[in-house]
Design an enzyme around this catalytic site. Structure first.
Site, PDB file in Angstrom:
ATOM      1  N   ILE A 350       0.867  -1.158   0.058  1.00 15.43           N
ATOM      2  CA  ILE A 350      -0.012  -0.179   0.025  1.00 15.43           C
ATOM      3  C   ILE A 350       0.855   1.248  -0.020  1.00 15.43           C
ATOM      4  O   ILE A 350       1.835   1.378   0.883  1.00 15.43           O
ATOM      5  CB  ILE A 350      -0.942  -0.120   1.352  1.00 15.43           C
ATOM      6  CG1 ILE A 350      -1.704  -1.405   1.249  1.00 15.43           C
ATOM      7  CG2 ILE A 350      -1.906   1.392   1.330  1.00 15.43           C
ATOM      8  CD1 ILE A 350      -2.459  -1.534   2.544  1.00 15.43           C
ATOM      9  N   ALA A 401       4.463   4.101   2.024  1.00 12.23           N
ATOM     10  CA  ALA A 401       4.394   3.055   1.802  1.00 12.23           C
ATOM     11  C   ALA A 401       4.705   1.758   2.722  1.00 12.23           C
ATOM     12  O   ALA A 401       5.511   2.013   3.576  1.00 12.23           O
ATOM     13  CB  ALA A 401       4.839   2.465   0.295  1.00 12.23           C
ATOM     14  N   LYS A 402       4.156   0.623   2.478  1.00  9.50           N
ATOM     15  CA  LYS A 402       4.535  -0.494   3.544  1.00  9.50           C
ATOM     16  C   LYS A 402       3.970  -1.704   2.497  1.00  9.50           C
ATOM     17  O   LYS A 402       2.771  -1.771   1.951  1.00  9.50           O
ATOM     18  CB  LYS A 402       3.751  -0.525   4.694  1.00  9.50           C
ATOM     19  CG  LYS A 402       4.328  -1.388   5.870  1.00  9.50           C
ATOM     20  CD  LYS A 402       5.628  -1.277   6.143  1.00  9.50           C
ATOM     21  CE  LYS A 402       6.006  -0.187   7.155  1.00  9.50           C
ATOM     22  NZ  LYS A 402       7.523  -0.008   7.595  1.00  9.50           N
ATOM     23  N   GLY A 403       4.677  -2.929   2.935  1.00 10.91           N
ATOM     24  CA  GLY A 403       4.308  -4.190   2.326  1.00 10.91           C
ATOM     25  C   GLY A 403       4.108  -5.052   3.539  1.00 10.91           C
ATOM     26  O   GLY A 403       5.036  -4.893   4.369  1.00 10.91           O
ATOM     27  N   ASP A 452      12.393  -4.562   6.616  1.00 13.69           N
ATOM     28  CA  ASP A 452      11.438  -4.413   7.991  1.00 13.69           C
ATOM     29  C   ASP A 452      11.554  -5.698   8.512  1.00 13.69           C
ATOM     30  O   ASP A 452      12.418  -6.525   8.225  1.00 13.69           O
ATOM     31  CB  ASP A 452      10.177  -4.220   7.388  1.00 13.69           C
ATOM     32  CG  ASP A 452       9.112  -3.517   8.596  1.00 13.69           C
ATOM     33  OD1 ASP A 452       9.160  -4.010   9.533  1.00 13.69           O
ATOM     34  OD2 ASP A 452       8.538  -2.350   8.154  1.00 13.69           O
TER      35      ASP A 452
END
Length: 854
Positions: A350, A401-403, A452
């Protein structure tokens, strides 16, 4: 055995394979026309990863050198790519066509039977076949098939599909012939989507919302309750059962989907299929079937583009339209959402801006129950992390953003790594397709990934894989890579902590207190990035450390020399030398049972004690710095545990290092009690600034300059430019942290408004102005662009590359974001939150004249 019974026999072999987990080799011969001879051998491979160690001993003894080389090449290709590898050839001596199929163990469900099904569909009669399992950390199976006929050109597509749907549940419909493998794979993706997003309003929740919805605390609670009801009412098994009972729904959904996205001509029947689905979805106001079909259709309508109709893929990727999230009431509508589904994992990516960057988190689950809980909240976790990142990224060109990647329950480290690699590869299918015409609606996008939880060691692989896939921004595709690829390690250089600790020093400076005189509690220990560097950068009296290893506690102060030793060695609290504890101190490891503490308390479970120790009545200190822990560890339901019996708070100051450790509602409650809470979106931005400047260097330099100036070859000295550049990155982080702290402290002191709200306002104000500048002609003004370089880019980089060349090399969308962010952030830090048009007019004039200070 007669050929007609081959599927029955092969499935029995595979059931035994799955039941005991042992590795077997299978050979199948056809001594007579309709008879097959199966030989199943238990020949366990070695434990090493080298081919000679991983191969079964019997295989090495019985296989000629040329055949061994073929197997070795296929296995190597599987390990390199992570997916299915097909190698066809012709055996002239016997007049047979041969195809070798390699895949990670477990990728092709029913690895014998489903291959046989694919051959039968293609009209291929096999003369013989072999299946060999190679061991090591990532076991690989290689199946060799022989036939008189030539194998079909689209064999890879068939085998890809049989490797993408799960082994249980929907797979039975393939075995019964009710669904094709492609339809089953699609049904699995629909099932995950519906479970994740379906919402059927509960009448009782609606009534409570009508009565109490205006109260912020209760509104959030009611939203959580509705979400919980939806996830519990429509568990994955419930959604999947609808499709198992009605495979015609799946066929109709896939027909509609295929009409929309399959570039091949001649597809029809979508209109009739949709009419049938809409009739089922409108069958009544209640009932699982109608609701599931309704949301399944919403999924088909929400997809903007997909890799499903590529000839080969490792997982299915769907880019979802932002209108879907607008219609579902998202508080902030994301700019882009990718939904990725593999056979044994699923995930999201996202972002809240066109140009965005954020880490990819691997969420591992020890048990099936853990996996179910993690799956229930996966989109929410990704969304919240990405939005927090967006607020944090206000100082850099990249939005937030991050996944997240969720492997199956009990996934090993190697299996989690494979899931990550398939996730990245599937994302690249839409970012850098070999044939863009094969992706209906394709448009170029620029994504930047970062490290991450669980993925820090995979950033280099991802960048190199992006390069191999032809992604032109591969050098900047990931940050936090190894130095050999030009990456800047957050942990080695303490980038995130450099920012977090400036807030601690800022508080103490404003209050005239020495750091040596305060007590501190921290979550996240000496083996982590934030935790280790917080230990190394601080000189307070730390009384508690809570991390993956357990709990360290000493009210008289933990031995700092010992903490530093652990931090430098990258060891968790479980390695703390207990002889260094004071008489009232203790160390409780996660594996401890019935551990008696110095005060007589008995700890039944070390893990349970660790998980809740941040709420323990013992935990009282001047400062709390969360450097690790799960999101929402302090929330509206438990925040009162941070108060004593008289309602006094456990801490004077909280400086959040870990993202989302405390919910916003809990922050505000604590601030009402007098705690100064500095929010993660303000404090935890050092890492993103470091990553952004890593991206900038990668975009600004050509490949030769980048390799020479930013990359440290193994065993070689670090380039002087790289060393100076990293020092400049640290200075930039410190400067931006100090500027935001000063702004927050001043406004809080002047107005008394909660720091948690002010932090949101700073982010919102900068992002608002960034958007306005990005949409104006200001970003194209040559003088303003040069001013942005002075404000945002390290002088060393500008000097090396040259201002004009640097601006020329930046992608247009990135350059606009770069200029807009530089203007907006520097304006807000200089003039404050209440600055108006006149201040902005003067500031723009300064930029255009070239007189604005950096």
């Amino acid at each position: 055995m007669h050929r007609q019974r081959c599927l029955e026999v092969e499935e029995e072999i595979e059931r035994a394979f799955a039941a005991d987990g042992r590795l077997r080799d299978v050979s199948v011969y056809s001594p007579y026309k309709d008879l097959l001879l199966y030989i199943v051998e238990e020949t366990p491979p070695g434990e090493g990863d080298e081919f000679s160690c991983a191969a079964p001993r019997g295989f090495l003894a019985a296989t000629e050198l040329q055949a061994r080389r073929r197997y070795e090449e296929v296995r190597a290709a599987v390990l390199a790519g992570g997916g299915i590898v097909i190698s066809p050839s012709y055996k002239a001596e016997t007049g047979e066509h041969r195809v070798m199929i390699g895949f990670p163990r477990g990728t092709i469900i029913h690895f014998l039977a489903n291959v046989s099904r694919s051959m039968a569909r293609a009209g291929i009669e096999l003369t013989r076949k072999y299946a060999v399992t190679f061991g090591g950390d990532r076991p690989v199976m290689v199946t060799s098939l022989y036939a008189r006929q030539e194998f079909p050109a689209d064999l890879a597509t068939h085998l890809v599909e049989v490797g993408l749907y799960p082994s249980k549940g929907i797979s039975v419909l393939v075995e019964q012939g009710a669904l094709t493998p492609a339809e089953a794979t699609f049904a699995h993706a629909v099932t995950v989507f519906v479970h994740q997003f379906i919402s059927v309003p509960d009448a009782d929740i609606a009534l409570l919302a009508e009565r109490f919805g205006r109260e912020r605390d209760l509104a959030s609670t009611l939203e959580t309750l509705q979400n919980r009801i939806d996830r519990d009412s429509y568990q994955m098994a419930v959604v999947e059962q609808v499709f198992r009972d009605r495979p015609d729904f799946v066929r109709d959904l896939f027909t509609v989907f295929r009409q929309k996205f399959d570039p091949s001509p001649g597809r029809g029947g979508a209109a009739d299929a949709r009419s049938r689905l809409e009739a089922a979805a409108g069958a009544g106001p209640s009932g699982d079937e109608a609701h599931v079909v309704r949301w399944a259709l919403r999924f088909v309508d929400a997809v903007e583009r997909t890799n499903v109709f590529l000839p080969a893929r490792l997982a299915s990727t769907f880019r979802l339209a932002t209108s879907f999230f607008r219609d579902t009431g998202a508080k902030v509508v994301p700019f882009g959402v990718f939904f990725v589904v593999g056979r044994d994992f699923h995930g999201f990516h996202i972002r809240f801006a066109d140009i965005a960057r954020g880490g990819i988190r691997i969420v591992r689950s020890a048990t099936g129950d853990d996996h179910a809980r993690n799956s229930d909240s996966l989109f929410e976790e990704c969304y919240t992390l990405a939005l927090t990142q967006h607020r944090k990224n206000k100082d850099i060109p990249e939005g937030g953003a991050k996944g997240v990647v969720l492997p199956g329950p009990g996934a090993s480290a190697a299996e989690a790594e494979d899931a990550f690699k398939r996730y990245v590869d599937a994302m690249l299918d839409l970012l850098a397709p070999a044939d863009p015409a094969a992706i209906v609606g394709w448009a170029e996008e620029i994504l930047f990934f970062g490290p991450d939880e669980g993925s820090a060691d995979l950033m280099g692989w991802a960048a190199q894989h992006a390069r191999a896939r032809g992604y032109r921004y591969w050098k900047a595709f990931t940050t936090g890579k190894e130095a050999a690829l030009g990456g800047i390690s957050h942990k080695e250089h303490g980038m995130t902590t450099q920012g977090v600790h400036r807030y601690v020093l800022g508080i103490l400076r404003e209050l005239g207190i020495r750091e040596e005189d305060i007590t501190k509690v921290q979550t996240g220990g000496p083996d982590g990035d934030l935790g280790s560097n917080e230990i190394l950068l601080s000189c307070d009296r730390t009384i508690a450390v809570v991390d993956g290893g357990g709990v360290l506690w000493d009210p008289d102060g933990l031995d700092r020399t010992e903490l530093v030793r652990l931090a430098r060695a990258g060891l968790d609290s479980g390695s703390f030398d207990e002889k260094r504890l004071g008489p009232r101190g203790f160390a409780v490891r996660v594996g401890d049972r019935d551990r008696k503490l110095p005060d007589g308390t008995v700890v039944a479970s070390g893990t349970g004690f660790r998980n809740s120790f941040h709420l323990d009545p013992r935990v009282r200190a001047d400062l709390f710095v969360p450097c690790g822990g799960r999101p929402k560890s302090v929330n509206l339901a438990n925040w009162r545990s941070l108060l004593d019996a008289e309602g006094r708070p456990a801490f004077r100051w909280i400086v959040e290092g870990a993202n989302l450790f405390i919910t916003q509602e809990a922050r505000l409650k604590l601030e009402e009690k007098g705690v100064a809470v500095f929010k993660d979106s303000s404090t935890n931005k050092g890492g993103v600034i470091s990553s952004s400047l890593e991206v900038l260097a990668a975009l600004a330099m050509d490949d030769e300059s980048y390799a020479r100036l930013m990359c440290t070859a193994p065993g070689a000295a670090e380039p002087a430019f790289r060393r100076r550049y990293i020092a400049g990155v640290v200075r930039h982080i410190v400067d931006r942290a100090d500027r935001e702290f000063a702004l927050l402290w001043k406004v809080h002191k002047d107005t008394g408004r909660p720091l948690s709200l002010l932090a949101e306002e700073v982010s919102a104000r900068i992002n608002e102005i960034t958007g306005q500048v990005a949409g104006s002609t200001l970003v194209n003004d040559p003088a303003v662009r040069l001013a942005a370089l002075r404000l945002q880019a390290p002088a060393l980089l500008v000097s090396e590359v040259g201002a004009e060349k640097l601006l020329e090399r930046l992608p247009p969308a990135y350059l606009s974001a770069f200029v807009a962010t530089a203007v907006a952030s520097s304006f807000v830090y200089r003039f404050g939150l209440s600055a108006g048009f006149e201040e902005y007019r003067r500031y723009v004039a300064e930029l255009a004249s070239g007189t604005t200070p950096s």
